[in-house]
Structure formats: C-alpha cells, structure tokens
Write a protein that holds these residues in place. Structure first.
Motif, PDB file in Angstrom:
ATOM      1  N   SER A  37       0.795  -1.335   0.269  1.00 27.05           N
ATOM      2  CA  SER A  37       0.347  -0.265   0.236  1.00 27.05           C
ATOM      3  C   SER A  37       0.823   1.113   0.172  1.00 27.05           C
ATOM      4  O   SER A  37       0.288   2.285  -0.760  1.00 27.05           O
ATOM      5  CB  SER A  37      -0.643  -0.316   1.109  1.00 27.05           C
ATOM      6  OG  SER A  37      -2.069  -1.155   1.238  1.00 27.05           O
ATOM      7  N   LEU A  38       1.995   0.873   1.099  1.00 24.89           N
ATOM      8  CA  LEU A  38       2.749   2.828   0.838  1.00 24.89           C
ATOM      9  C   LEU A  38       4.350   2.246  -0.290  1.00 24.89           C
ATOM     10  O   LEU A  38       3.629   3.368  -0.871  1.00 24.89           O
ATOM     11  CB  LEU A  38       3.988   2.235   1.987  1.00 24.89           C
ATOM     12  CG  LEU A  38       3.199   2.939   2.937  1.00 24.89           C
ATOM     13  CD1 LEU A  38       4.623   2.268   4.384  1.00 24.89           C
ATOM     14  CD2 LEU A  38       3.446   4.188   2.907  1.00 24.89           C
ATOM     15  N   HIS A  39       4.149   1.661  -1.171  1.00 26.78           N
ATOM     16  CA  HIS A  39       5.079   1.134  -1.933  1.00 26.78           C
ATOM     17  C   HIS A  39       4.654   1.084  -3.388  1.00 26.78           C
ATOM     18  O   HIS A  39       5.425   1.250  -4.638  1.00 26.78           O
ATOM     19  CB  HIS A  39       6.392   0.443  -2.105  1.00 26.78           C
ATOM     20  CG  HIS A  39       6.796   1.088  -0.405  1.00 26.78           C
ATOM     21  ND1 HIS A  39       7.914   2.102  -0.485  1.00 26.78           N
ATOM     22  CD2 HIS A  39       7.416   0.197   0.583  1.00 26.78           C
ATOM     23  CE1 HIS A  39       7.936   2.232   0.336  1.00 26.78           C
ATOM     24  NE2 HIS A  39       7.871   1.858   1.825  1.00 26.78           N
ATOM     25  N   HIS A  40       3.446   0.667  -3.661  1.00 18.68           N
ATOM     26  CA  HIS A  40       3.064  -0.193  -4.827  1.00 18.68           C
ATOM     27  C   HIS A  40       1.711   0.376  -5.263  1.00 18.68           C
ATOM     28  O   HIS A  40       0.856  -0.774  -5.899  1.00 18.68           O
ATOM     29  CB  HIS A  40       3.087  -1.542  -4.970  1.00 18.68           C
ATOM     30  CG  HIS A  40       4.570  -1.435  -5.128  1.00 18.68           C
ATOM     31  ND1 HIS A  40       5.862  -1.444  -6.207  1.00 18.68           N
ATOM     32  CD2 HIS A  40       6.292  -2.653  -3.657  1.00 18.68           C
ATOM     33  CE1 HIS A  40       7.080  -1.986  -5.713  1.00 18.68           C
ATOM     34  NE2 HIS A  40       7.462  -1.756  -4.581  1.00 18.68           N
ATOM     35  N   SER A  41       0.717   1.173  -4.682  1.00 20.18           N
ATOM     36  CA  SER A  41      -0.290   1.459  -4.809  1.00 20.18           C
ATOM     37  C   SER A  41      -0.166   2.171  -5.915  1.00 20.18           C
ATOM     38  O   SER A  41       0.668   2.691  -6.835  1.00 20.18           O
ATOM     39  CB  SER A  41      -0.670   2.280  -3.859  1.00 20.18           C
ATOM     40  OG  SER A  41       0.463   3.907  -3.609  1.00 20.18           O
ATOM     41  N   PHE A  42      -1.549   2.410  -6.850  1.00 25.84           N
ATOM     42  CA  PHE A  42      -1.435   3.063  -8.021  1.00 25.84           C
ATOM     43  C   PHE A  42      -1.413   4.780  -7.435  1.00 25.84           C
ATOM     44  O   PHE A  42      -0.981   5.323  -8.630  1.00 25.84           O
ATOM     45  CB  PHE A  42      -2.997   2.419  -8.308  1.00 25.84           C
ATOM     46  CG  PHE A  42      -3.194   1.734  -9.495  1.00 25.84           C
ATOM     47  CD1 PHE A  42      -3.326   1.261 -10.404  1.00 25.84           C
ATOM     48  CD2 PHE A  42      -3.736   0.896  -8.811  1.00 25.84           C
ATOM     49  CE1 PHE A  42      -3.424  -0.125 -10.980  1.00 25.84           C
ATOM     50  CE2 PHE A  42      -4.696  -0.561  -8.969  1.00 25.84           C
ATOM     51  CZ  PHE A  42      -4.080  -0.996 -10.208  1.00 25.84           C
ATOM     52  N   GLU A  43      -0.985   5.201  -5.974  1.00 26.49           N
ATOM     53  CA  GLU A  43      -1.046   6.799  -6.327  1.00 26.49           C
ATOM     54  C   GLU A  43       0.097   6.368  -6.353  1.00 26.49           C
ATOM     55  O   GLU A  43       0.809   7.778  -7.481  1.00 26.49           O
ATOM     56  CB  GLU A  43      -1.235   6.274  -4.827  1.00 26.49           C
ATOM     57  CG  GLU A  43      -1.069   7.915  -4.710  1.00 26.49           C
ATOM     58  CD  GLU A  43      -1.328   8.947  -3.311  1.00 26.49           C
ATOM     59  OE1 GLU A  43      -2.202   7.831  -2.464  1.00 26.49           O
ATOM     60  OE2 GLU A  43      -1.566   9.901  -3.153  1.00 26.49           O
ATOM     61  N   CYS A  44       1.033   5.614  -5.689  1.00 29.41           N
ATOM     62  CA  CYS A  44       2.843   5.444  -6.384  1.00 29.41           C
ATOM     63  C   CYS A  44       3.042   5.343  -8.151  1.00 29.41           C
ATOM     64  O   CYS A  44       4.003   6.098  -8.465  1.00 29.41           O
ATOM     65  CB  CYS A  44       3.364   4.078  -5.295  1.00 29.41           C
ATOM     66  SG  CYS A  44       3.287   4.399  -4.218  1.00 29.41           S
ATOM     67  N   ARG A  45       2.212   4.808  -8.470  1.00 29.67           N
ATOM     68  CA  ARG A  45       1.789   4.797  -9.957  1.00 29.67           C
ATOM     69  C   ARG A  45       2.177   5.513 -10.863  1.00 29.67           C
ATOM     70  O   ARG A  45       2.807   6.210 -11.499  1.00 29.67           O
ATOM     71  CB  ARG A  45       1.496   3.547 -10.854  1.00 29.67           C
ATOM     72  CG  ARG A  45       1.649   1.981  -9.797  1.00 29.67           C
ATOM     73  CD  ARG A  45       2.870   1.411 -11.221  1.00 29.67           C
ATOM     74  NE  ARG A  45       3.183  -0.092  -9.351  1.00 29.67           N
ATOM     75  CZ  ARG A  45       4.048   0.061  -8.908  1.00 29.67           C
ATOM     76  NH1 ARG A  45       4.817   0.932  -8.484  1.00 29.67           N
ATOM     77  NH2 ARG A  45       4.604  -1.860  -8.492  1.00 29.67           N
TER      78      ARG A  45
END
Lengths: 361, 350
Positions: free
Chosen positions: A343-351
């Motif tokens: 959730s911290l590093h690979h969410s859609f927000e991160c992408r």
C-alpha cells in the motif's frame, strides 16, 4: 494527467485488471483515463473514446501485436499525437535482444508472426519513452516502471490482525488446497512441481484447482505450430486429482480464490530472468489465501519488502505448506505486513506519481 | 532520391518484377529504391531496408488484399515517415467507385467494403497513384503507367521452343476471357498447333477454400475444356523465371482481369512478355494495344477474328517477329524504366 490507453483489452488475460485499477483510481488522484476505440459489449466498466485530442498522453500497453490498433486508427494516432506524448509499456519485454530461457522467448515468430527486429523497430518508432515492469531493465534506454499495482480497496477481507485473519481463513469452507488462477503459458513445470510435492497432503488440504486457459489440454495451435510453453500431461493431472476450470473474467479472480487455501505466485522463466512483475504479483495479496511465492526471490523482496521471506519456501515446499496448515498465524502476519508495504510503495497512487515523474523528465 | 516500397512480398504474383526493375534501373541512374524488410530467400534481386527515415518517399503497394500489412511494421513505418512523404500505389483499382465488369469482376463487393478500402488508404496518404495509361477523374489520384519495359533485360536464349502457345499467369478473373476468346481460337486451329501450356496458379483446380468463403468467381474454370484441347498446366513460377519461361513458347498470350483492362491499368505482364523471345498476342482492343505498344500493337491485338489472327501468326512467324520488334522499339522509347522513374519522381514531388 489525461491518459489515453491503447490496448486490446481482453476480460480474461493480459493487463485488463491492472488497467481497470488505473481507470478506477484515476479520478481519486486527479487524473483522467480512457481506452482508445469503440467499447466492446463485454467490457462495460471501461470508458472508451476515439477522441484522442482531449488527452495529454497516449499510453501504448503492449503484450502482443493485437494491442496495436489497425488502420485507419493507427495512422490517426501516430500522425496526430506527437512522439513525445506517446509512451510504450512493454509488458512482455519485447524491447530487448532475443532472450531464451528454456523454451520461453521474448520473441517467438511462430506465435505472433513477428521477428525480434520488428518489435524493437516498432516500439522505438512509437515512443522514446519505453517502460518495462521491472526494477532492472536490460536495455539502457528503458525506464523501470512496475506498471502493475496493489489496490488495497480490492482486498477480499482486510483483516487487521493476524489472529483475526487466521480465524477467518481456517474457519471458512474451502474445497481446494492449492488454487492457481492464470493461464497455462510457460508455467507448466513450475506448477507441476508444486502439484507433485503437495500430492501427499491433498486429501488433507483439498484437491488443487487450476483456473485458466489450456489446463484441460494442450491447445491445438501449440500442437500445430510445434510451440512449447503450453505443455500439459492430462493423465498426470488426473492422477494427482487436480481439478481444472476454464478462464474466468478478471473481476472474479479475487473472490474465486476463496475456494482455495494456498495460492502460488509463479512467473514464467523469461520474467524471472528479466525480473518482470505481473498483475498477479500484486493481486494475489488481495485474495484471502496464503501466497506461496515461487519467483525470483530478490525481486520478491524488492517488491514485497522484508516480510516476503516468510512466504518463500526453501527447497522443501511440502514442509513449508505443512507449517502453514499447522500454524498459519505467522504467515498471515507476513501477509498483513506485505499488504502494508504494498500500500505504501506499490499503490496506484504511487504508480501515477512515478509515471508523472518519468513523463516530466 | 530514395524510395522505399512497402508491399506484400509474393514470389510469383503482384508487382515484384516491377519493383526489381526499379531497384536495378534506379541504381544505374543514381536513385535508391528498396523494399521494406530484411533479406528473404528467393528475392535475390531485391534490396531490402528498414531504415525508414532515410527514404524521401514511402510507396505502399496495395493489390487485392487489404490486410497484408502486419501491425508492428506498419507502426514503425507510419511513425517514422511523415504523411506527406507517404504514397499509395493502388494496383488493383480499389480507390474508385464500385465498378463491375461483365457482371462479375468487381473491385468491391459492396459499399461497406469500398468504404473500408477508402478509409484505409485515406488514413495512410493523401496521394494515390494508379498505374493507368489514362488520367483519373479523381483529384487525389495521379495516373502513371508505373510498370515498364527494361530493354537490357531482354531474354534471348535461342533455345528450341517447347510450346507453340503459352500463357504465363494465374487463373485470377481470367476464365471468361479464356473461354470466350482464347480457347475458341485454339480449337479452330488445333490442327496446326502442337503443344500448349498454361503456367500459373489455379489452372488445374481452384483453391480448396473458395466454396467455403463463397469466393468462387475469380477462380472459375472448366478443366475439361483444357483436356479436350490437350492444354497442359504447370504450377506457378517465381517472378525471376517468368521471362525465361515465356521464352519456351513461339506465342505467348497476355491478358489481364476485365476490371483492370477496363480501367486501362498496366501490369508487369504488359512488358515481361516483350522481354521474352516470343510473339506476344495481347487481349486488348486494337486502340488500347496501340496506346501501349504503338502502331505495331494493332497487329498484336487478339481481338475480333481471333481464330484467323492466331492462324496468321502461326503461319507467318517471321512477319510477326518483325512486328514484335517494332513494338519493342516503341516500348523501349516510351515505356522504359528510365522513363518510369522520371514519371514517378514527378508524381511524388507534384
């Protein structure tokens, strides 16, 4: 960002689940996404358009040649969207020299009718920004961009504590022990190893279930063209009491997994070599199963964080699974930790942020 | 000038002979012609290139198949060549209203099919070249003959002729012409003709899929008529053996599908047949034949009293050899590839 996705969406394969995630999350993070073309009847949840003028970037998501539109659409897109606004996501590593791992290739003319140079020239001509879902692209001019992502909103049962998760997992009726959802393409040897090893305990945990294309028999096209990679031994599967089921649409995969206890995550040999991730690398952590990580361990730790080790069996798969059955709680602890990490590093927000950074460069 | 042809590569059909001639003659004149792709067995006279950007113009050659371009090469070519440098050679007259000749040979099955072709072409380029000897009414279309004669390529083996009469080409919309014109002339002269041979696809039988695809018209055939006249059939040969093969016949027949004849489109065959050491008889009306081959063309036209014409040719080969040489002089002067390259350059730049 206003993104126009160019891809031949198929409800049971390729990156359809990932793209659905991008479309669903776009508004939340101030973006707007559509798929180029006319909407097929079977993909009602996607917004389709042919109005390319309203978009900042065209994202060519490429798995096979069908992902490139035919004429007249292709000419319209390439003539009207400047190259700097076109991006290629090379999902299968075609933009590489030809790589062979066992009988897995990134260029297989027998399969898609194109030679390696045709892939490289086409991708390079479409865009200068070529992205591959790996932290370590092999070509210098490729940007690392994992593309696929973890969507915590899609977690089947978002338990907060390992004990709660264990209780839910143990109590619920599950007909199957091993459950694998994915197609029989360059996965046979890896899945077979798991099936053979766990055969001794399948009476106890339930028979395995394989869901996807070509688990019932080797497809005719593979036989006709002499293509390995969709190999199968139906008699052996029968002997191992393995059940098979045809492919299911992407939106049913997570809930479908409730039927099993343990869900292997395997990557095709080529992806292990190129350190590529897939949608299933992330989506499996949304299911209420205990993942069995069976791909490149370095990549697994890179993506999942330090807790990944707990879900990676050493050479003894049987004793690893026995431990899961006897005491699932530590494994659920690892899953909860990994979900947090994802959730911290690979969410859609991160992408979206990563993509913006690449595009701004 | 550098020109890249993008085409469906077929060893024994289409425009490959002409493209080989453009490459060969272009090289002598300081032009650089090539075909998109990498080296393929059998195409030894073809220069290949994938360096799209280095070419001044890209010519897509479309024949009767719309879907031959593979998607990846198409993406490569379109992305690397600006639209104003792309041109289409419409070899089979698809960029036209629906035309039906003799009630069966049509360029399009229906309006939907026609629209698809037009949309396809319009998406690639603004300029369409039709290989016609008469101008088009369509302002987007430039008519140039495109196909030509290469005097240096004249084949003369002095071999003993195997056949009195030959036809080299496929049975693709040709049956009606054969049935109505050629076979009756042969029948009337059967006593003075020895061996006859037809070389090409589908003279023995149509392809197996035609019934299933409801596409029988182009391949119509009554093989019994061939049998009765003792006509031998042989399979198709590669483009680079066509002229040598024609050389085996005292007489060679040239015909084209009715649609293209009506549109006054040229094909490679118009000139290949004059490169061989044979007497060409062309199934064109005398005016049409004169338009291409000069005044000698009238005497080589198999039109009207075809039986008498065939008999005259068989019995007066020397006379006809002189006529053929006169026609060769005409096409050397007016239809050489030197000429064709200049016309093409002009059409591309205009």
């Amino acid at each position: 960002m206003k993104l126009l996705i160019i891809n031949d969406l198929n409800p049971t394969m390729k990156s359809v689940a990932t793209l659905e995630g991008y479309c669903r999350n776009a508004n939340k993070f101030g973006h707007h996404i559509s798929i180029y073309g006319d909407r097929p009847k079977y993909l009602r949840s996607f917004k389709y358009t042919k109005n390319y003028k309203d978009y900042d970037y065209a994202l060519f998501v490429m798995h096979n040649p069908q992902d490139i539109p035919g004429l007249p659409d292709l000419a319209r897109l390439l003539d009207n969207i400047p190259k700097e606004n076109r991006i290629v996501i090379d999902c299968l590593g075609h933009y590489n020299k030809t790589i062979r791992v066992e009988h897995d290739f990134n260029h297989l003319e027998k399969l898609d009718g194109h030679q390696g140079w045709e892939w490289i020239d086409a991708i390079k001509a479409i865009s200068d920004k070529i992205l591959q879902p790996t932290p370590n692209p092999l070509m210098n001019d490729v940007y690392p961009f994992l593309f696929h992502a973890f969507d915590s909103d899609k977690i089947d049962k978002p338990h907060l504590s390992p004990s709660e998760a264990t209780r839910s997992w143990s109590k619920s009726r599950r007909r199957h022990g091993i459950i694998y959802t994915g197609h029989n393409w360059q996965k046979w040897e890896q899945i077979l190893e798991i099936l053979k090893t766990t055969a001794k305990i399948s009476d106890k945990i339930g028979p395995p279930l394989l869901t996807g294309w070509n688990w019932d028999k080797r497809p005719d096209w593979a036989v006709e063209k002499g293509i390995k990679g969709a190999d199968l031994d139906s008699k052996l599967l029968k002997k191992l009491k393995v059940q098979t089921q045809q492919a299911i649409p992407f939106h049913k995969v997570i809930t479908h997994s409730r039927r099993g206890r343990i869900c292997p995550i395997v990557h095709r040999p080529l992806f292990n070599k190129m350190k590529f991730v897939t949608n299933r690398t992330f989506e499996t952590f949304c299911t209420e199963t205990i993942p069995l990580i069976r791909f490149n361990p370095t990549l697994a730790e890179h993506v999942y964080g330090p807790a990944a080790g707990k879900l990676i069996p050493d050479n003894d798969i049987l004793s690893h699974i026995t431990k899961i059955i006897e005491d699932p709680q530590p494994f659920w602890q690892a899953i909860i930790d990994i979900r947090k990490h994802l959730s911290l590093h690979h969410s859609f927000e991160c992408r979206f942020k990563e993509l913006e950074t690449i595009l701004k460069n | 000038m550098k020109i890249l042809f993008v085409m469906e590569l077929r060893l024994n059909a289409g425009s490959i002979q002409a493209v080989a001639s453009y490459i060969r003659t272009g090289h002598e004149l300081g032009y650089d012609f090539a075909v998109y792709g990498t080296k393929i067995n059998g195409f030894s006279s073809i220069k290949f290139s994938t360096d799209v950007r280095s070419f001044d113009f890209i010519i897509f050659i479309f024949e009767s198949n719309l879907y031959w371009p593979k998607k990846l090469p198409l993406a490569h070519i379109l992305a690397e060549s600006p639209r104003n440098r792309r041109v289409i050679l419409d070899a089979d007259g698809m960029y036209n209203p629906i035309i039906c000749i003799d009630g069966y040979d049509c360029n399009h099955e229906n309006e939907k099919n026609q629209k698809e072709w037009l949309d396809y072409y319009d998406s690639i380029a603004d300029k369409i070249i039709q290989p016609a000897i008469v101008p088009s009414q369509n302002p987007n279309v430039v008519s140039i003959p495109f196909y030509g004669y290469d005097p240096q390529y004249r084949y003369k083996s002095n071999t003993i002729k195997k056949y009195d009469l030959m036809y080299v080409g496929h049975n693709w919309w040709r049956w009606d012409v054969m049935r109505n014109i050629v076979l009756p002339a042969i029948k009337d002269n059967i006593d003075i003709i020895n061996d006859i041979c037809f070389i090409g696809h589908w003279w023995d039988k149509p392809p197996p899929w035609v019934k299933e695809c409801d596409f029988e018209d182009p391949f119509r055939l009554d093989h019994n008529q061939f049998k009765n006249l003792g006509i031998k059939t042989k399979p198709a040969i590669p483009y680079n053996q066509v002229i040598e093969m024609m050389d085996h016949g005292h007489i060679n027949i040239m015909t084209q599908r009715p649609l293209l004849r009506n549109l006054k489109h040229m094909t490679s065959k118009y000139f290949e047949i004059f490169s061989a050491d044979t007497i060409p008889l062309v199934i064109l009306d005398p005016d049409h034949s004169e338009l291409v081959y000069g005044s000698a063309g009238r005497d080589l036209s198999l039109h009207g009293s075809t039986s008498d014409k065939l008999k005259d040719v068989i019995q007066n080969k020397k006379k006809y050899n002189k006529i053929v040489n006169k026609a060769r002089d005409h096409i050397s002067k007016y239809h050489s590839y030197n000429q064709r390259i200049q016309e093409l350059e002009k059409a591309l730049i205009s």
